[in-house]
Design an enzyme around this catalytic site. Structure first.
Site, PDB file in Angstrom:
ATOM      1  N   THR A 138      -3.749 -18.674   5.009  1.00 41.55           N
ATOM      2  CA  THR A 138      -3.376 -17.349   4.518  1.00 41.55           C
ATOM      3  C   THR A 138      -3.912 -16.326   5.514  1.00 41.55           C
ATOM      4  O   THR A 138      -4.838 -16.632   6.270  1.00 41.55           O
ATOM      5  CB  THR A 138      -4.000 -17.065   3.142  1.00 41.55           C
ATOM      6  OG1 THR A 138      -5.411 -17.109   3.297  1.00 41.55           O
ATOM      7  CG2 THR A 138      -3.576 -18.078   2.114  1.00 41.55           C
TER       8      THR A 138
ATOM      9  N   GLU B  87       0.582 -19.902  -0.708  1.00 44.27           N
ATOM     10  CA  GLU B  87       0.086 -20.915  -1.641  1.00 44.27           C
ATOM     11  C   GLU B  87       1.219 -21.541  -2.449  1.00 44.27           C
ATOM     12  O   GLU B  87       1.005 -22.485  -3.209  1.00 44.27           O
ATOM     13  CB  GLU B  87      -0.930 -20.280  -2.606  1.00 44.27           C
ATOM     14  CG  GLU B  87      -2.247 -19.893  -1.961  1.00 44.27           C
ATOM     15  CD  GLU B  87      -2.233 -18.496  -1.327  1.00 44.27           C
ATOM     16  OE1 GLU B  87      -1.134 -17.967  -1.053  1.00 44.27           O
ATOM     17  OE2 GLU B  87      -3.322 -17.945  -1.099  1.00 44.27           O
TER      18      GLU B  87
ATOM     19  N   LYS C  92      -6.249   2.950  -9.991  1.00 43.52           N
ATOM     20  CA  LYS C  92      -6.815   3.076 -11.342  1.00 43.52           C
ATOM     21  C   LYS C  92      -7.167   4.534 -11.586  1.00 43.52           C
ATOM     22  O   LYS C  92      -8.125   5.054 -11.061  1.00 43.52           O
ATOM     23  CB  LYS C  92      -8.021   2.171 -11.484  1.00 43.52           C
ATOM     24  CG  LYS C  92      -7.565   0.718 -11.373  1.00 43.52           C
ATOM     25  CD  LYS C  92      -8.653  -0.299 -11.555  1.00 43.52           C
ATOM     26  CE  LYS C  92      -8.034  -1.681 -11.415  1.00 43.52           C
ATOM     27  NZ  LYS C  92      -8.274  -2.301 -10.128  1.00 43.52           N
TER      28      LYS C  92
ATOM     29  N   TRP D  29      -3.406   2.212 -15.137  1.00 46.30           N
ATOM     30  CA  TRP D  29      -2.982   1.672 -13.847  1.00 46.30           C
ATOM     31  C   TRP D  29      -1.719   2.371 -13.347  1.00 46.30           C
ATOM     32  O   TRP D  29      -0.792   2.609 -14.116  1.00 46.30           O
ATOM     33  CB  TRP D  29      -2.667   0.186 -13.976  1.00 46.30           C
ATOM     34  CG  TRP D  29      -3.882  -0.675 -14.084  1.00 46.30           C
ATOM     35  CD1 TRP D  29      -5.163  -0.262 -14.302  1.00 46.30           C
ATOM     36  CD2 TRP D  29      -3.917  -2.099 -13.980  1.00 46.30           C
ATOM     37  NE1 TRP D  29      -5.994  -1.346 -14.339  1.00 46.30           N
ATOM     38  CE2 TRP D  29      -5.271  -2.480 -14.156  1.00 46.30           C
ATOM     39  CE3 TRP D  29      -2.960  -3.082 -13.769  1.00 46.30           C
ATOM     40  CZ2 TRP D  29      -5.669  -3.810 -14.113  1.00 46.30           C
ATOM     41  CZ3 TRP D  29      -3.354  -4.409 -13.727  1.00 46.30           C
ATOM     42  CH2 TRP D  29      -4.701  -4.766 -13.893  1.00 46.30           C
TER      43      TRP D  29
HETATM   44  P1  ADP Z   1      -0.763 -13.507   2.749  1.00 48.25           P
HETATM   45  O1  ADP Z   1      -1.108 -14.519   3.751  1.00 48.25           O
HETATM   46  O2  ADP Z   1      -0.825 -12.074   3.157  1.00 48.25           O
HETATM   47  O3  ADP Z   1      -1.273 -13.772   1.363  1.00 48.25           O
HETATM   48  P2  ADP Z   1       1.769 -14.283   1.841  1.00 48.25           P
HETATM   49  O4  ADP Z   1       2.945 -14.275   2.706  1.00 48.25           O
HETATM   50  O5  ADP Z   1       1.321 -15.510   1.227  1.00 48.25           O
HETATM   51  O6  ADP Z   1       0.740 -13.685   2.757  1.00 48.25           O
HETATM   52  O7  ADP Z   1       1.845 -13.095   0.787  1.00 48.25           O
HETATM   53  C1  ADP Z   1       2.040 -13.279  -0.567  1.00 48.25           C
HETATM   54  C2  ADP Z   1       2.019 -11.951  -1.257  1.00 48.25           C
HETATM   55  O8  ADP Z   1       3.003 -11.076  -0.720  1.00 48.25           O
HETATM   56  C3  ADP Z   1       2.347 -12.029  -2.722  1.00 48.25           C
HETATM   57  O9  ADP Z   1       1.243 -12.417  -3.493  1.00 48.25           O
HETATM   58  C4  ADP Z   1       2.807 -10.607  -3.022  1.00 48.25           C
HETATM   59  O10 ADP Z   1       1.721  -9.729  -3.230  1.00 48.25           O
HETATM   60  C5  ADP Z   1       3.494 -10.207  -1.742  1.00 48.25           C
HETATM   61  N1  ADP Z   1       4.939 -10.362  -1.881  1.00 48.25           N
HETATM   62  C6  ADP Z   1       5.710 -11.370  -1.449  1.00 48.25           C
HETATM   63  N2  ADP Z   1       7.009 -11.150  -1.733  1.00 48.25           N
HETATM   64  C7  ADP Z   1       7.066  -9.972  -2.392  1.00 48.25           C
HETATM   65  C8  ADP Z   1       8.117  -9.186  -2.991  1.00 48.25           C
HETATM   66  N3  ADP Z   1       9.385  -9.557  -2.930  1.00 48.25           N
HETATM   67  N4  ADP Z   1       7.772  -8.044  -3.601  1.00 48.25           N
HETATM   68  C9  ADP Z   1       6.491  -7.627  -3.668  1.00 48.25           C
HETATM   69  N5  ADP Z   1       5.465  -8.305  -3.134  1.00 48.25           N
HETATM   70  C10 ADP Z   1       5.741  -9.469  -2.500  1.00 48.25           C
END
Ligand code: ADP
Length: 550
Positions: A194, A339, A447, A452
């Site tokens: 990640t 994940e 917040k 929220w």
């Molecule tokens: P990182 O390594 O930054 O965690 P990921 O590519 O695994 O990268 O990112 C996952 C996160 O990206 C998700 O938990 C969410 O917050 C955000 N995300 C992914 N797709 C979307 C979407 N279509 N809309 C909003 N947020 C998104």
């Protein structure tokens, strides 16, 4: 991994393991003459077929064996989307080793940390990354050799990199006689860290079974909808979450594959879309911003592009509208994470939506979508209690399924599951039809006075303003309300717009108290290694910001 009880009567179907090698074998046998086209790092266009790719993957599998790579060993890549990278996807995983894709946009120190943590045995890299590899190679403790993915004549005469070999030499000196081994489908196949916006990066370790199941499910019509009649250009990088699984799902379906290499600017992408008659693509919103700006400024139209999946961060409704109304390109909004291999949801309409007025259909499509088969979702409150699917109540989003991690590599972070569910860190609503909408990442939520405020909505409204190029909303300190929203805006090139005009633009679109207290203009937003706006960096930059209302 939990064990399940066995029935006294077991089914009598063959116990064939689900293995990644079966995908390239299938692509060779049934779509053997279909093309893989790559814009190479060298600048030219390379073309060959699935049959050629399979042959060279077998040669590379023999090369890996000759280097002493064994089952379970991690082999790293630092590479763009291209045919050699695809060969490695199959040669490494197919032979039982673990394909460890590293994001070259990370800092050299972070790359060395990841390579050491993964205990990588070899590291393959594209020509472009020679200086980068020179910067960290000496810090890699387990890497026995480095392989540059190029022809012999591109190899450097002198280098500080120890044991540097040439990719094409390795291919040429090995036979294509290779039988893909059969082994347990739960064996590790690939590893992706990640981006580690908080703390050190953690590894998601995929298995053959999880990858093959994800490929089946993600290719379905209401997911990515890829078929042998498509020409697919993955803009999403193969160095992050396996380019959303496209290096597997595209060969599985036999579609033509078009790799953009390092040229991700609007013009290069548009030219490749046109030359290779691309029908389908996938990427994060920031990349499409570049493409749409180029196409708009030059008054161009796509001749074959029909559909794109956008995810990784929220796709602004204004971007969907532009694609749909100006270019006749369907946008499928998708959500997932490293994940989750990564696909969790996709937003497509069902037959009962088709009679709805267009604006109601659009509202459905703007959500992140419904779970694809294999993914289970729920939203819970801070007390862990499940919340209703009414489209209004928001809570922490939890998921489970066969391609969702049960723990990080080497158990970093300890037990991550909550009662068998993976907490995504996202806050969402789910409507009665199961369509999920992300309101925010829990760490980005503002917040204000105990309530929220979701920042995605605020950003989407700002980005619908005709003079706004990009916007990010963050919470900044407020003595009375704890936090209030500050909107950080990049104007369109040459555009003039005032803070008052933007604040007024929120009128009637949102609850009054959600309206940003202030607007500040910047030249660009910080973008991270996976193409997302770095909210934590913006928060850091504006941490002393004094709101006019404070
Ligand atoms: P990182 O390594 O930054 O965690 P990921 O590519 O695994 O990268 O990112 C996952 C996160 O990206 C998700 O938990 C969410 O917050 C955000 N995300 C992914 N797709 C979307 C979407 N279509 N809309 C909003 N947020 C998104």
């Amino acid at each position: 991994m939990s064990e399940f009880p066995k029935s006294p009567l077991m089914g009598q179907m063959m116990n064939q393991p689900l293995l990644i090698s079966s995908i390239i074998k299938h692509a060779d046998r049934y779509y053997g003459s279909n093309e893989i086209v790559s814009r190479r790092v060298e600048g030219d266009i390379h073309r060959y077929t699935y049959r050629d790719c399979h042959k060279r993957s077998r040669q590379m599998a023999n090369a890996l064996a000759s280097l002493g790579v064994k089952m379970g060993d991690r082999v790293a890549t630092l590479a763009w989307n291209g045919y050699r990278h695809l060969e490695l996807y199959y040669a490494i995983s197919g032979s039982g080793a673990v394909m460890h894709t590293i994001n070259p946009r990370l800092h050299p120190e972070q790359i060395a940390y990841i390579a050491n943590h993964a205990e990588d045995q070899y590291l393959f890299f594209d020509l472009t990354f020679l200086p980068l590899v020179e910067a960290f190679a000496a810090h890699c403790k387990t890497v026995k050799g480095f392989i540059m993915m190029c022809d012999r004549d591109r190899m450097p005469a002198e280098t500080k990199i120890p044991n540097l070999q040439c990719y094409e030499d390795l291919v040429a000196s090995n036979s294509d006689q290779y039988e893909w081994p059969l082994f347990d489908e739960n064996s590790a196949s690939s590893l992706c860290y990640t981006s580690g916006t908080t703390g050190n990066p953690k590894g998601a370790l995929y298995s053959h079974r999880s990858t093959v199941l994800h490929s089946y499910a993600s290719a379905m019509p209401d997911a990515l909808n890829v078929s042998a009649r498509d020409s697919v250009l993955p803009v999403v990088p193969m160095f992050h979450v396996n380019a959303w699984g496209l290096p597997y799902s595209v060969p599985l379906t036999g579609a033509k594959m078009v790799f953009p290499g390092p040229a991700l600017d609007g013009k290069s992408l548009f030219d490749l879309f046109e030359q290779e008659k691309v029908t389908f693509s996938a990427g994060v919103p920031t990349v499409w911003l570049g493409l749409l700006t180029y196409v708009g400024q030059n008054n161009l139209q796509f001749s074959s592009f029909k559909r794109t999946v956008i995810g990784g961060s929220a796709c602004p409704p204004a971007m969907m509208k532009t694609f749909r109304e100006k270019y006749n390109v369907e946008v499928v909004h998708a959500w997932g994470m490293t994940e989750m291999s990564p696909l969790g949801t996709t937003g497509t309409l069902q037959s009962h939506h088709l009679g709805l007025p267009p604006e109601q259909q659009t509202a459905v499509l703007e959500k992140q979508g419904h779970a694809i088969f294999g993914v289970d979702m729920k939203i819970v409150g801070d007390d862990g209690k499940e919340l209703p699917w009414d489209g209004k109540t928001y809570g922490n989003l939890l998921v489970r399924g066969p391609w969702i991690i049960s723990s990080y590599f080497k158990n970093e972070g300890g037990d991550v599951l909550e009662d068998g569910w993976f907490p995504t860190g996202d806050v969402a609503t789910i409507d009665p039809d199961g369509y999920m909408q992300i309101t925010d990442r829990s760490k980005d939520v503002i917040k204000s006075g105990g309530e929220w405020i979701g920042t995605i909505d605020l950003e989407n409204i700002a980005m619908a303003h005709p003079l706004v190029q990009q916007a990010a909303c963050i919470g900044v300190f407020h003595p009375k309300w704890d936090e209030r929203p500050l909107l950080v805006v990049v104007k369109k090139p040459g555009a003039e717009v005032t803070k008052e005009e933007l604040i007024q633009f929120y009128d009637g679109k949102i609850a009054k108290w959600w309206t940003p207290d202030d607007v500040t203009f910047v030249d660009a937003l910080p973008i991270g290694a996976t193409g997302k706006v770095l909210k934590n960096r913006i928060r850091e930059q504006f941490k002393e910001y004094k709101l006019p209302t404070a």
